[in-house]
Scaffold this active site. Sequence first.
Site, short mmCIF file in Angstrom:
data_model
loop_
_atom_site.label_atom_id
_atom_site.label_comp_id
_atom_site.label_asym_id
_atom_site.label_seq_id
_atom_site.Cartn_x
_atom_site.Cartn_y
_atom_site.Cartn_z
N LYS A 44 8.93 -7.87 -3.03
CA LYS A 44 8.15 -9.07 -2.70
C LYS A 44 7.72 -9.82 -3.96
O LYS A 44 7.86 -11.04 -4.04
CB LYS A 44 6.90 -8.70 -1.88
CG LYS A 44 7.21 -8.06 -0.54
CD LYS A 44 5.95 -7.75 0.25
CE LYS A 44 5.05 -6.72 -0.38
NZ LYS A 44 5.64 -5.37 -0.49
N ARG A 68 -1.09 -7.73 6.55
CA ARG A 68 -0.50 -6.40 6.68
C ARG A 68 -0.92 -5.71 7.97
O ARG A 68 -0.51 -4.58 8.21
CB ARG A 68 -0.94 -5.54 5.49
CG ARG A 68 0.07 -5.50 4.34
CD ARG A 68 -0.56 -4.72 3.20
NE ARG A 68 0.40 -4.10 2.34
CZ ARG A 68 0.75 -4.56 1.13
NH1 ARG A 68 0.25 -5.69 0.69
NH2 ARG A 68 1.59 -3.90 0.39
N ARG A 120 8.47 1.38 -11.87
CA ARG A 120 7.84 0.05 -11.93
C ARG A 120 6.77 0.02 -13.02
O ARG A 120 5.93 0.89 -13.12
CB ARG A 120 7.21 -0.29 -10.58
CG ARG A 120 6.31 -1.52 -10.64
CD ARG A 120 6.13 -2.18 -9.31
NE ARG A 120 5.30 -1.44 -8.38
CZ ARG A 120 5.02 -1.87 -7.15
NH1 ARG A 120 5.51 -3.00 -6.70
NH2 ARG A 120 4.26 -1.14 -6.35
N ARG A 166 1.27 1.75 -12.11
CA ARG A 166 0.20 1.79 -11.12
C ARG A 166 -0.01 3.20 -10.61
O ARG A 166 0.94 3.91 -10.33
CB ARG A 166 0.55 0.85 -9.96
CG ARG A 166 0.30 -0.60 -10.29
CD ARG A 166 0.86 -1.55 -9.28
NE ARG A 166 0.68 -1.17 -7.89
CZ ARG A 166 1.12 -1.88 -6.86
NH1 ARG A 166 1.77 -3.01 -7.08
NH2 ARG A 166 0.93 -1.47 -5.63
N ARG A 222 1.79 5.25 1.65
CA ARG A 222 1.84 3.78 1.82
C ARG A 222 2.96 3.40 2.80
O ARG A 222 2.82 2.46 3.57
CB ARG A 222 2.07 3.10 0.46
CG ARG A 222 0.82 3.13 -0.40
CD ARG A 222 1.14 2.92 -1.85
NE ARG A 222 1.69 1.62 -2.15
CZ ARG A 222 2.37 1.33 -3.25
NH1 ARG A 222 2.58 2.26 -4.15
NH2 ARG A 222 2.83 0.13 -3.44
N1 LIG Z 1 16.74 -0.99 -9.21
C1 LIG Z 1 16.24 -2.11 -8.69
N2 LIG Z 1 14.94 -2.38 -8.87
C2 LIG Z 1 14.44 -3.54 -8.33
C3 LIG Z 1 15.26 -4.45 -7.61
N3 LIG Z 1 14.48 -5.48 -7.21
C4 LIG Z 1 13.22 -5.22 -7.67
N4 LIG Z 1 13.21 -4.06 -8.36
C5 LIG Z 1 12.10 -3.37 -9.01
O1 LIG Z 1 11.47 -2.59 -7.98
C6 LIG Z 1 10.06 -2.52 -8.18
C7 LIG Z 1 9.37 -3.07 -6.94
O2 LIG Z 1 9.59 -4.46 -6.86
P1 LIG Z 1 8.36 -5.44 -6.55
O3 LIG Z 1 8.87 -6.85 -6.65
O4 LIG Z 1 7.18 -5.05 -7.37
O5 LIG Z 1 8.14 -5.07 -4.99
P2 LIG Z 1 6.88 -5.25 -4.03
O6 LIG Z 1 6.10 -3.99 -4.10
O7 LIG Z 1 7.48 -5.48 -2.67
O8 LIG Z 1 6.10 -6.46 -4.52
C8 LIG Z 1 9.78 -3.32 -9.46
O9 LIG Z 1 9.75 -2.41 -10.54
C9 LIG Z 1 10.99 -4.27 -9.57
O10 LIG Z 1 11.26 -4.63 -10.92
C10 LIG Z 1 16.65 -4.13 -7.45
O11 LIG Z 1 17.44 -4.86 -6.84
N5 LIG Z 1 17.08 -2.96 -8.02
N1 LIG Z 2 -3.25 -7.36 3.21
C1 LIG Z 2 -3.74 -6.17 2.79
N2 LIG Z 2 -4.57 -5.48 3.60
C2 LIG Z 2 -5.08 -4.29 3.23
N3 LIG Z 2 -4.81 -3.70 2.05
C3 LIG Z 2 -3.98 -4.35 1.20
C4 LIG Z 2 -3.41 -5.62 1.53
N4 LIG Z 2 -2.64 -6.03 0.48
C5 LIG Z 2 -2.70 -5.06 -0.43
N5 LIG Z 2 -3.50 -4.03 0.00
C6 LIG Z 2 -3.80 -2.78 -0.73
O1 LIG Z 2 -3.31 -2.89 -2.06
C7 LIG Z 2 -2.25 -1.95 -2.28
C8 LIG Z 2 -1.21 -2.56 -3.20
O2 LIG Z 2 -0.67 -3.71 -2.58
P1 LIG Z 2 0.57 -4.45 -3.21
O3 LIG Z 2 0.34 -4.74 -4.64
O4 LIG Z 2 0.90 -5.61 -2.31
O5 LIG Z 2 1.66 -3.30 -3.09
P2 LIG Z 2 3.21 -3.44 -2.99
O6 LIG Z 2 3.57 -4.67 -3.79
O7 LIG Z 2 3.74 -2.21 -3.63
O8 LIG Z 2 3.54 -3.57 -1.55
C9 LIG Z 2 -1.77 -1.58 -0.88
O9 LIG Z 2 -1.16 -0.30 -0.86
C10 LIG Z 2 -3.09 -1.60 -0.11
O10 LIG Z 2 -3.86 -0.43 -0.38
#
Ligand SMILES: Nc1nc2c(ncn2[C@@H]2O[C@H](COP(=O)(O)OP(=O)(O)O)[C@@H](O)[C@H]2O)c(=O)[nH]1
Ligand SMILES: Nc1ncnc2c1ncn2[C@@H]1O[C@H](COP(=O)(O)OP(=O)(O)O)[C@@H](O)[C@H]1O
Length: 223
Positions: free
Chosen positions: A19, A93, A127, A160, A171
């Site tokens: 995301k 969420r 990450r 993190r 999660r």
């Molecule tokens: N190996 C790999 N890592 C990725 C890819 N896309 C994103 N990432 C990495 O996966 C981790 C999670 O991505 P992030 O954008 O933080 O996901 P979020 O938790 O949904 O916001 C980060 O360390 C990114 O740099 C991919 O296509 N391949």
């Molecule tokens: N909309 C939300 N409602 C409740 N808790 C949240 C929400 N967004 C984030 N959080 C809390 O913050 C943590 C980290 O969120 P986020 O950075 O969006 O994680 P990721 O990018 O790995 O999905 C979540 O695991 C949750 O504990």
Amino acid sequence: MVLQRIFRAVIMGPPGSGKGTVSERIIKSFGLQHLSSGDILRRNIEAKTELGLLLKACIDQGQLVPDDVMSRLIFRDLRALGQSSWLLDGFPRTVSQAEALDDAFVVDTVVNLDVPFDIIKQRLTCRWTHLPSGRVYNTDFNPPQVHGFDDLTGEPLVQREDDLPETVTRRLKSYENQTEPVLEYYRSKGVLESFSGTETNKIWPHIEAFLHRKLPSINENVA
Ligand SMILES: Nc1nc2c(ncn2[C@@H]2O[C@H](COP(=O)(O)OP(=O)(O)O)[C@@H](O)[C@H]2O)c(=O)[nH]1
Ligand SMILES: Nc1ncnc2c1ncn2[C@@H]1O[C@H](COP(=O)(O)OP(=O)(O)O)[C@@H](O)[C@H]1O
């Protein structure tokens, strides 16, 4: 960048689905304002307030922050964005959060990243995050130019605490139980667009093309 009308989008997907990574590309290409619930929470934790301590306890255990606390924080920031177009990342969420958002704003589209859980677990252990900006790196996928430091500011990156494997498992459970119903909520409203895959670079062109179709009135950002 010329925006003809206000456009409001939500990006969803399990933790680690990309995301933050995709949001960065969307805001660069389409010039939307970006608001990430996780970034807002982590900034509150950094400020070491009483609220920050409560938030940290929830997040470190892999639990969601209570709806009322989360909604208060996010709506304050959304209102501050006024009449801009925005992309909301990490909120809603829960179905109750989605209903609260609907009461306050019209959501034009919901981009859902559908990435398998086994891929996610491996990504999150690699990450690295720049807390002040929310920029994310990955030692495999997009490593920083200098290990451990943000490319733009040179400030340190952190891993993190909630990216520990056992917390990631919790999660993902909470995602299945509390967040997947939100997908159904948006599907029934006809605004959900899902993108499946295992690599962001392969998913991204489809998202970009979709947003171009959705937003014919927005010129691509050439800055
Ligand atoms: N190996 C790999 N890592 C990725 C890819 N896309 C994103 N990432 C990495 O996966 C981790 C999670 O991505 P992030 O954008 O933080 O996901 P979020 O938790 O949904 O916001 C980060 O360390 C990114 O740099 C991919 O296509 N391949
Ligand atoms: N909309 C939300 N409602 C409740 N808790 C949240 C929400 N967004 C984030 N959080 C809390 O913050 C943590 C980290 O969120 P986020 O950075 O969006 O994680 P990721 O990018 O790995 O999905 C979540 O695991 C949750 O504990």
